[in-house]
Design a protein around this motif. Structure first.
Motif, PDB file in Angstrom:
ATOM      1  N   LEU A   9       0.829  -1.203   0.000  1.00 14.86           N
ATOM      2  CA  LEU A   9       0.000   0.000   0.000  1.00 14.86           C
ATOM      3  C   LEU A   9       0.866   1.256   0.000  1.00 14.86           C
ATOM      4  CD1 LEU A   9      -2.821   1.425   0.447  1.00 14.86           C
ATOM      5  CD2 LEU A   9      -2.288   1.265   2.869  1.00 14.86           C
ATOM      6  N   ALA A  13       1.095   3.966  -2.911  1.00 20.43           N
ATOM      7  CA  ALA A  13       0.671   5.325  -2.552  1.00 20.43           C
ATOM      8  C   ALA A  13       1.794   6.326  -2.838  1.00 20.43           C
ATOM      9  CB  ALA A  13       0.268   5.390  -1.082  1.00 20.43           C
ATOM     10  N   THR A  63      -8.955   3.835   2.878  1.00 19.35           N
ATOM     11  CA  THR A  63      -7.578   3.478   3.208  1.00 19.35           C
ATOM     12  C   THR A  63      -6.622   4.054   2.177  1.00 19.35           C
ATOM     13  OG1 THR A  63      -8.220   1.450   4.346  1.00 19.35           O
ATOM     14  CG2 THR A  63      -5.983   1.536   3.480  1.00 19.35           C
ATOM     15  N   TRP A  64      -6.957   3.900   0.911  1.00 22.10           N
ATOM     16  CA  TRP A  64      -6.091   4.398  -0.157  1.00 22.10           C
ATOM     17  C   TRP A  64      -6.006   5.920  -0.154  1.00 22.10           C
ATOM     18  CZ3 TRP A  64      -2.752   1.773  -3.088  1.00 22.10           C
ATOM     19  CH2 TRP A  64      -2.825   0.376  -3.014  1.00 22.10           C
TER      20      TRP A  64
END
Length: 88
Positions: A9, A13, A63-64
């Protein structure tokens, strides 16, 4: 979320944050993705403390968003410090 999922992640990101931010940040893609992991951690911490949105679910849109915003903030801070160091 597991440790490996968190790293993935953060790396993604960081890459997305690099694409969003204009200009040339010092450090290249590897440093940007490492800063992305730090930014995802920061975004998750602030998101859970302020908005109740953390990094619990890898596939969650929220979350992203908090991971990418955290990565952008960390990259902006990194760019501020590396730019001022090269200016002198």
């Amino acid at each position: 979320m597991g440790f490996i999922a968190f790293l993935i992640l953060g790396l993604i990101a960081g890459a997305i944050a690099k694409l969003i931010l204009p200009g040339d940040q010092a450090g290249g893609w590897i440093a940007t993705m490492v800063l992305g992991v730090i930014g995802a951690l920061l975004g998750g911490w602030v998101g859970s403390a302020v908005f109740g949105v953390g990094l619990e679910n890898f596939w969650s849109f929220q979350t992203w968003i908090v991971a990418i915003i955290g990565s952008i903030v960390v990259l902006l801070i990194w760019g501020f410090f590396t730019r001022s160091r090269h200016a002198h």
